[in-house]
Design a protein around this motif. Structure first.
Motif, PDB file in Angstrom:
ATOM      1  N   LYS A 144     -35.905  58.273   1.840  1.00  0.00           N
ATOM      2  CA  LYS A 144     -35.156  58.725   0.513  1.00  0.00           C
ATOM      3  C   LYS A 144     -36.351  58.277  -0.557  1.00  0.00           C
ATOM      4  O   LYS A 144     -35.908  58.769  -1.782  1.00  0.00           O
ATOM      5  CB  LYS A 144     -33.634  57.714   0.521  1.00  0.00           C
ATOM      6  N   LYS A 145     -37.211  57.331  -0.309  1.00  0.00           N
ATOM      7  CA  LYS A 145     -38.106  56.857  -1.413  1.00  0.00           C
ATOM      8  C   LYS A 145     -39.179  57.921  -1.447  1.00  0.00           C
ATOM      9  O   LYS A 145     -39.415  58.135  -2.675  1.00  0.00           O
ATOM     10  CB  LYS A 145     -38.563  55.478  -1.057  1.00  0.00           C
TER      11      LYS A 145
ATOM     12  N   ASP B 197     -32.647  46.915  12.414  1.00  0.00           N
ATOM     13  CA  ASP B 197     -32.844  47.496  11.032  1.00  0.00           C
ATOM     14  C   ASP B 197     -33.850  48.646  10.828  1.00  0.00           C
ATOM     15  O   ASP B 197     -33.863  48.948   9.645  1.00  0.00           O
ATOM     16  CB  ASP B 197     -33.326  46.082  10.353  1.00  0.00           C
TER      17      ASP B 197
ATOM     18  N   VAL C  60     -33.710  45.302   2.557  1.00  0.00           N
ATOM     19  CA  VAL C  60     -32.938  46.113   3.581  1.00  0.00           C
ATOM     20  C   VAL C  60     -32.580  45.761   4.760  1.00  0.00           C
ATOM     21  O   VAL C  60     -33.617  45.088   5.521  1.00  0.00           O
ATOM     22  CB  VAL C  60     -33.639  47.580   3.491  1.00  0.00           C
TER      23      VAL C  60
ATOM     24  N   LEU D  31     -32.470  51.876   9.682  1.00  0.00           N
ATOM     25  CA  LEU D  31     -31.946  51.651   8.430  1.00  0.00           C
ATOM     26  C   LEU D  31     -33.188  51.733   7.221  1.00  0.00           C
ATOM     27  O   LEU D  31     -33.003  52.362   6.367  1.00  0.00           O
ATOM     28  CB  LEU D  31     -31.123  50.531   8.198  1.00  0.00           C
ATOM     29  N   LEU D  32     -34.182  50.902   7.756  1.00  0.00           N
ATOM     30  CA  LEU D  32     -35.437  50.925   6.807  1.00  0.00           C
ATOM     31  C   LEU D  32     -36.124  52.299   6.755  1.00  0.00           C
ATOM     32  O   LEU D  32     -36.455  52.761   5.704  1.00  0.00           O
ATOM     33  CB  LEU D  32     -36.371  49.869   7.299  1.00  0.00           C
TER      34      LEU D  32
ATOM     35  N   ASP E  45     -30.437  42.850  -3.310  1.00  0.00           N
ATOM     36  CA  ASP E  45     -30.152  44.558  -2.536  1.00  0.00           C
ATOM     37  C   ASP E  45     -31.253  45.100  -2.160  1.00  0.00           C
ATOM     38  O   ASP E  45     -31.082  45.948  -1.183  1.00  0.00           O
ATOM     39  CB  ASP E  45     -29.254  45.400  -3.578  1.00  0.00           C
ATOM     40  N   ASN E  46     -32.422  44.934  -2.734  1.00  0.00           N
ATOM     41  CA  ASN E  46     -33.595  45.486  -2.164  1.00  0.00           C
ATOM     42  C   ASN E  46     -34.103  45.106  -0.827  1.00  0.00           C
ATOM     43  O   ASN E  46     -34.992  45.559  -0.164  1.00  0.00           O
ATOM     44  CB  ASN E  46     -34.766  45.688  -3.179  1.00  0.00           C
TER      45      ASN E  46
ATOM     46  N   GLU F 147     -43.313  51.334   6.540  1.00  0.00           N
ATOM     47  CA  GLU F 147     -43.314  51.930   5.418  1.00  0.00           C
ATOM     48  C   GLU F 147     -44.467  53.093   5.210  1.00  0.00           C
ATOM     49  O   GLU F 147     -44.379  54.120   4.724  1.00  0.00           O
ATOM     50  CB  GLU F 147     -43.420  51.069   4.204  1.00  0.00           C
TER      51      GLU F 147
ATOM     52  N   ASN G 293     -34.849  55.295   7.174  1.00  0.00           N
ATOM     53  CA  ASN G 293     -34.349  56.159   6.218  1.00  0.00           C
ATOM     54  C   ASN G 293     -34.185  55.932   4.692  1.00  0.00           C
ATOM     55  O   ASN G 293     -34.360  56.575   3.925  1.00  0.00           O
ATOM     56  CB  ASN G 293     -32.845  56.373   6.736  1.00  0.00           C
ATOM     57  N   HIS G 294     -34.386  54.505   4.471  1.00  0.00           N
ATOM     58  CA  HIS G 294     -34.652  54.226   3.341  1.00  0.00           C
ATOM     59  C   HIS G 294     -36.152  54.673   2.653  1.00  0.00           C
ATOM     60  O   HIS G 294     -36.215  54.934   1.458  1.00  0.00           O
ATOM     61  CB  HIS G 294     -34.591  52.706   3.118  1.00  0.00           C
TER      62      HIS G 294
END
Length: 463
Positions: A331-332, A321, A145, A324-325, A142-143, A365, A327-328
């Protein structure tokens, strides 16, 4: 199967235990004195030592102490006579001995049980470490993304590959998440409850890499004051991930090839081999076909590693993606920075999608983490890396192309010629690689370049 050392001054007991334990599938060595046992411990790694307490000169308690000093992970089972029980019990209570067995007609059966318990405790310890990693969320599929078709295909590949025990070779550019893929393969496999260990082959000189992978015995080199298990032995039952495998020297490649063929390792300075049951996953951002052609990577090792090849797509091939990445990562990093950032600006999302991300997911990231650290409002503004601004004139010129007379159209603001040419070269390299399915020698031919010149440009543009 475990590596066991039996020590008893009665040769008949050594022979009896050796026969019985070998029938159980264990690898067994025997000695008839405490001094000989200590020498064996200095030169090899054992999972379990079975030793009599009462022996002339060096007794079993001294062997126990030496084992725990030299090889703390080795379990020690004491064999005792009736009048040695108090010493044995004291050794167990002190935490030194794994168990004690009284000499009796049931000695063999009791030894089998004690060894089984000691091996199981070691296995449970490794499993607990693996479960802790899972709880930390580092190993889950699941990680990974992404919902793009490219990532859907990758996840399906991981599920299919995981169920096998075959060696996997992961290809992908730097920053695409090759270790994340390797962890996902491990987590989805029957080995999920066992250790996952990783090592970057390019981060160690040859001699240090050998000791990290295969372990060493006391005295193998200056500073080797006790035995150390290598990652292959630590990973028994689980998975070992060899990142940047292309950086491994030819000498180390030969040693790794032997491990893959024989499923045994020999610690540095050791005299005996240790069987290992490990799944190997390797990764590289280089073209190993070209390295084989250049003679810097062994062809036989390449085929051993590439039983199941897995390709990780670069971020520029999975544009869907990016949001999506982003926003991931928001949140982190926002909670970690103590900030209540609720969203990313729409214009920033557009810029993120337009950028080609040569550093892939890792670069994205880092970009989001930096933006979070600098943001003062509740909506995140993301500054695209500075090289994008440099490439804007080149990108515009590339879109405009050449004029009808074969000349580049230069607008009133001028053009950054160096960036323009660099953009064209990079684009041609990428197109040639794609057309050649990643085979660099073929891509060089398509561009009418020597392989040496092609490699130079690949390095220049970090492809």
């Amino acid at each position: 199967m475990s590596n066991i050392l039996v020590c008893d001054d009665e040769r008949s007991i050594c022979e009896m235990l050796e026969i019985a334990l070998r029938k159980e599938g264990h690898k067994v060595e025997t000695v008839t004195s405490g001094e000989a046992a200590k020498r064996k411990l200095d030169s090899a790694l054992f999972d379990v030592v079975v030793t009599d307490i009462r022996m002339p000169q060096t007794n079993g308690i001294e062997v126990l102490r030496h084992a725990h000093q030299i090889s703390p992970d080795t379990a020690v089972v004491l064999i005792t006579a009736v009048d040695d029980i108090e010493a044995a019990v004291a050794a167990v209570k002190a935490g030194g001995a794994a168990d004690y067995i009284r000499k009796s007609p049931s000695l063999i059966d009791d030894i089998r049980v004690a060894i089984g318990n000691a091996v199981e405790r070691g296995s449970l310890k490794r499993q607990n470490l693996a479960y802790k990693r899972d709880a930390a969320g580092r190993n889950s599929l699941d990680n990974i993304v992404g919902t793009s078709p490219a990532m859907g295909k990758l996840k399906n590949t991981i599920r299919m590959v995981a169920s096998t025990g075959s060696t996997v070779l992961i290809h992908g550019e730097s920053g695409t998440g090759k270790e994340l893929v390797a962890r996902a393969v491990h987590t989805c496999s029957p080995r999920a409850g066992e250790p996952f260990t990783s090592i970057n082959c390019g981060a160690f000189p040859e001699t240090l890499l050998e000791s990290e992978l295969f372990g060493y015995v006391k005295g193998a080199f200056t500073g080797a004051v006790q035995n150390k298990r290598g990652l292959f032995e630590v990973s028994t039952g689980g998975t070992i991930f060899l990142d940047e495998i292309s950086e491994m020297t030819l000498t180390m490649q030969v040693k790794l090839l032997r491990v893959l063929q024989e499923r045994c390792i020999r610690p540095v300075g050791g005299t005996s081999e240790i069987p290992v049951d490990v799944r190997v996953i390797a990764a590289t951002n280089k073209n190993l076909d070209a390295q084989v052609a250049d003679g810097v990577f062994r062809e036989d090792l390449y085929y051993r590693l590439s039983v199941i090849p897995v390709q990780v797509p670069p971020l520029r091939e999975r544009v869907d993606d990016i949001e999506l990445l982003a926003n991931h990562f928001l949140k982190k990093y926002a909670p970690a920075a103590g900030k209540s950032i609720r969203a990313i600006r729409v214009e920033s999302l557009g810029d993120l999608r337009e950028y080609d991300w040569p550093g892939n997911v890792r670069q994205l990231e880092n970009t989001i983490e930096r933006a979070v650290a600098l943001e003062m409002s509740d909506v995140l503004h993301v500054e695209i890396p500075t090289e994008r601004q440099k490439n804007k004139p080149a990108a515009a010129a590339a879109v405009a192309g050449f004029s009808g007379n074969g000349q580049v159209a230069i607008n009133a603001d001028g053009i950054d010629m160096e960036a323009y040419v660099a953009n064209i070269e990079r684009s041609l390299l990428q197109q040639a690689l794609k057309q050649a399915n990643g085979v660099q020698t073929k891509a060089a031919d398509l561009l009418k370049l020597s392989y040496r010149s092609f490699r130079h440009l690949m390095k220049k543009y970090e492809l």
